[in-house]
Design a protein around this motif. Structure first.
Motif, PDB file in Angstrom:
ATOM      1  N   ALA A  57       0.857   2.120  10.169  1.00  0.00           N
ATOM      2  CA  ALA A  57      -0.140   2.256   8.968  1.00  0.00           C
ATOM      3  C   ALA A  57      -0.036   0.993   8.322  1.00  0.00           C
ATOM      4  N   LEU A  58       1.166   0.834   7.952  1.00  0.00           N
ATOM      5  CA  LEU A  58       1.314  -0.515   6.974  1.00  0.00           C
ATOM      6  C   LEU A  58       0.683  -1.792   7.653  1.00  0.00           C
ATOM      7  N   LEU A  59       1.018  -1.905   9.092  1.00  0.00           N
ATOM      8  CA  LEU A  59       0.381  -3.180   9.655  1.00  0.00           C
ATOM      9  C   LEU A  59      -1.140  -3.108   9.678  1.00  0.00           C
TER      10      LEU A  59
ATOM     11  N   PRO B  82       4.883  -6.198   0.644  1.00  0.00           N
ATOM     12  CA  PRO B  82       5.428  -4.842   1.445  1.00  0.00           C
ATOM     13  C   PRO B  82       7.215  -5.243   2.002  1.00  0.00           C
ATOM     14  N   GLY B  83       7.738  -4.372   2.238  1.00  0.00           N
ATOM     15  CA  GLY B  83       9.072  -4.715   2.902  1.00  0.00           C
ATOM     16  C   GLY B  83       9.328  -4.774   4.396  1.00  0.00           C
ATOM     17  N   GLN B  84       8.162  -5.029   5.149  1.00  0.00           N
ATOM     18  CA  GLN B  84       8.132  -4.880   6.551  1.00  0.00           C
ATOM     19  C   GLN B  84       8.336  -6.478   7.124  1.00  0.00           C
ATOM     20  N   ILE B  85       9.453  -6.829   7.577  1.00  0.00           N
ATOM     21  CA  ILE B  85       9.515  -8.307   7.639  1.00  0.00           C
ATOM     22  C   ILE B  85       8.875  -9.095   8.780  1.00  0.00           C
ATOM     23  N   GLU B  86       8.297  -8.317   9.609  1.00  0.00           N
ATOM     24  CA  GLU B  86       7.363  -9.019  10.582  1.00  0.00           C
ATOM     25  C   GLU B  86       6.323  -9.438  10.232  1.00  0.00           C
ATOM     26  N   LEU B  87       5.689  -9.040   8.947  1.00  0.00           N
ATOM     27  CA  LEU B  87       4.612  -9.437   8.268  1.00  0.00           C
ATOM     28  C   LEU B  87       4.657 -11.037   7.918  1.00  0.00           C
TER      29      LEU B  87
ATOM     30  N   PRO C 199       0.726  -1.329   0.026  1.00  0.00           N
ATOM     31  CA  PRO C 199       0.125   0.182  -0.027  1.00  0.00           C
ATOM     32  C   PRO C 199       0.862   1.037  -0.019  1.00  0.00           C
ATOM     33  N   ALA C 200       2.165   1.309   0.267  1.00  0.00           N
ATOM     34  CA  ALA C 200       2.958   2.201   0.072  1.00  0.00           C
ATOM     35  C   ALA C 200       3.714   2.360  -1.142  1.00  0.00           C
TER      36      ALA C 200
END
Length: 317
Positions: free
Chosen positions: A95-97, A129-134, A62-63
């Motif tokens: 916001a990404l989460l 997305p690049g947020q690794i905890e996802l 989404p970013a």
């Protein structure tokens, strides 16, 4: 759907003459921010265009700002990071989460609609997305995977890691741990890729890290860190060695053979095309009714028209 589990991908390459699958397939392209996920999607898309194979790309970030490739669907049609940050007064990470949790609750609506019209021989790349905890412990992508498999899709995770990490033992060990966590959380066939190999001055230095020796890496940490961390570092290396799940394939986007090898490895992991018969150029001509006993191949410029001057076989689609 295929049973859950991990696979060990081989290193051999064979010629795929006819690509078709009895179930739709999808790649989850995941990894840290800046690891080259969108670049991978772009280059795989162009490579498939070159070889006459159709792939579709769906954006799940989404970013994202803009794309160098055509998208079949875009999560920003459902929710965007900028809107959430403004309306919910959240920072970019929160916001990404929120966006991913919103997607998790909208799979039956938005995702089902985005997948309408794809057939059994289709392949989709999800640019994530690049947020690794996802991928390591959040529920959003595990729910996503479960839903896709319930719908009959074959999924494979393609984990991108920047090859520049080999210059820093701490970064490489952290990358391996995150990769292993994603493998254990998602429980999918998994292909780990060292990206940006084309930027390395000496590509041969990558070879020892394709199957990382964690004990050697920990030795480098011992030399750089205080003695009180020695036991922690040793236990981390032991954890990675005990599972022995993480290995990598190098990807040089400037080399078509490298792209072909990665695509073949991913296809093998998800069994894409294994249900179809191998077909030769003669089979194609017979099926099209264009075989001529006198001229060999009519309307195709002879064998040379197919690039088969030596009578060999060629990939067809």
């Amino acid at each position: 759907p295929p049973p859950r589990g991990f696979i060990a991908t081989g290193t051999g390459v064979c010629a795929v003459l006819w690509c078709c699958a009895m179930a739709p397939c999808a790649q989850l392209v995941i990894g840290p921010a800046g690891s080259g996920k969108s670049t991978y999607c772009y280059n795989i898309y162009n490579h498939c265009q070159t070889i006459g194979r159709t792939v579709h790309i769906i954006n799940l970030d989404p970013a994202a700002d803009e794309f160098a490739y055509p998208v079949a669907a875009d999560i920003r049609e459902l929710i965007s990071l900028a809107d959430v940050m403004e309306e919910m007064n959240l920072g970019p990470n929160g916001a990404l989460l929120y966006c991913m949790e919103y997607l998790e609750d909208s799979l039956d609506d938005w995702l089902a609609g985005a997948l309408e019209g794809f057939g059994e021989d289709d392949c989709i790349l999800f640019d994530c997305p690049g947020q690794i905890e996802l991928y390591s412990h959040h529920s959003a992508f595990r729910t996503f995977v479960d839903q896709m498999q319930q719908w009959g899709w074959r999924l494979v995770a393609v984990y991108m890691l920047d090859s520049q990490f080999i210059t820093d033992a701490a970064k490489l060990i952290a990358g391996c741990m995150q990769c292993q966590a994603a493998m254990m959380n998602l429980e999918l066939p998994h292909v780990n890729v060292f990206s940006k190999v084309d930027l390395l001055e000496d590509k041969s230095q990558l070879e020892p890290y394709l199957i990382p020796d964690h004990q050697t890496l920990v030795g480098e940490l011992h030399d750089r860190m205080r003695p009180k961390y020695k036991k922690l570092n040793t236990q981390i290396a032991q954890l990675l060695d005990d599972y022995s799940m993480v290995s990598f394939h190098p990807l040089d986007i400037s080399d078509e053979d490298s792209l072909a090898f990665i695509l073949y490895t991913v296809d093998s992991a998800v069994q894409y095309g294994e249900d179809a018969d191998v077909r030769t150029s003669r089979d194609v001509e017979l099926n099209q009714g264009e075989f001529d006993d006198t001229d060999g191949l009519s309307g195709m410029g002879g064998m040379g028209g197919l690039g088969l001057e030596d009578g060999g076989m060629e990939q067809v689609d």
